[in-house]
Design an enzyme around this catalytic site. Sequence first.
Site, short mmCIF file in Angstrom:
data_model
loop_
_atom_site.label_atom_id
_atom_site.label_comp_id
_atom_site.label_asym_id
_atom_site.label_seq_id
_atom_site.Cartn_x
_atom_site.Cartn_y
_atom_site.Cartn_z
N HIS A 64 0.81 -1.22 0.00
CA HIS A 64 0.00 0.00 0.00
C HIS A 64 0.85 1.27 0.00
CE1 HIS A 64 0.53 -0.32 4.47
NE2 HIS A 64 0.52 1.00 4.40
N ASP A 94 0.03 -7.52 1.08
CA ASP A 94 0.55 -6.20 1.43
C ASP A 94 2.08 -6.18 1.44
OD1 ASP A 94 0.32 -3.50 1.86
OD2 ASP A 94 0.14 -3.66 4.04
N SER A 173 4.87 2.16 7.92
CA SER A 173 4.51 1.06 7.03
C SER A 173 5.65 0.74 6.06
CB SER A 173 3.25 1.40 6.24
OG SER A 173 2.10 1.26 7.04
#
Length: 318
Positions: A64, A94, A173
């Site tokens: 993402h 992901d 992230s």
Amino acid sequence: MDTDHTRSGPAEEAALDAYSQVVTTVAARVLPSVAALSVRTARGAGAGSAVTVGTDGLLLTSAHVVQGAADGSAAFGDGTETTFRVVGADPLSDLAVLRVDETTVPPVELGDADALRIGQLVVAVGNPMGLAGSVTAGVVSGLGRSLPARDGRVTRLIEDVIQTDAALNPGNSGGALADSAGRVIGVNTAVAGYGLGLAVPINATTRQIIAELTTAGRVRRAWLGVAGVPVPLPPEVTARTGQRRGLRVVEVVPGSPAGVAGLYLGDVILSAGGRPVADGQGLQRLMLGPAIGVRLPVTVLRKGAFVDVVAVPTELRA
């Protein structure tokens, strides 16, 4: 009598020193290999983190973080700034693999998240809120969590997600979650709430995904066309198989590999490919590229009897 409870005794000080030593050692080992990413897409500018996993310029990050981008820039702690291109991204896990133009940054050592235990010390390294090279520490708060992921019309659960109380914020992230030996055992993927962070595990399944992204730029997945719910097994079946749970079939897509193989509503799947199946994730972890077009023996419990069928999974199309 001394009643000042704010003072630390020798044991407490030694424990704090040991804790600090572990965290600083892990930080020194992992920090040089973590990059701050900048990306720009039609949706605007974005940022995240990535971890160097190969001597040939390969980086690992969250899908993402680079969604909608073909390239971007990466900055390392030693001041090196370079561009990267997206080699492959897999929204259903992901995970994404990048390659930078040039780097002398050493790769991290990848560990095995399947060996983690609740309460174990972990260290998160990333670039939250634009603050490059940030380090937080905590413990493994939970294991075996599931995180929904979507790619087009296909929705899957990312399985065996690691829950930690190490502080994670936007920008973390794609960064590293490392164990006390400095081995990266997870890729930070989401912030679920205050004091709650999640990471995609590094294990045999994700290593295979990373390998496919590196070599083919995408992940091929197999499809059976069956859905189920976990159910407890009768005591006599547990005594025979050693399993306590199986997967009751609640849907079979007409004409699917499961339907052609002869799986029916109400069947309880006990094993597939010789591996016990206790839930949907147990079946899902078998549905990667190597299973496509390959005979998959499935044992089910049907009206109290053990029945063996053979399915041939086809490729999942988004």
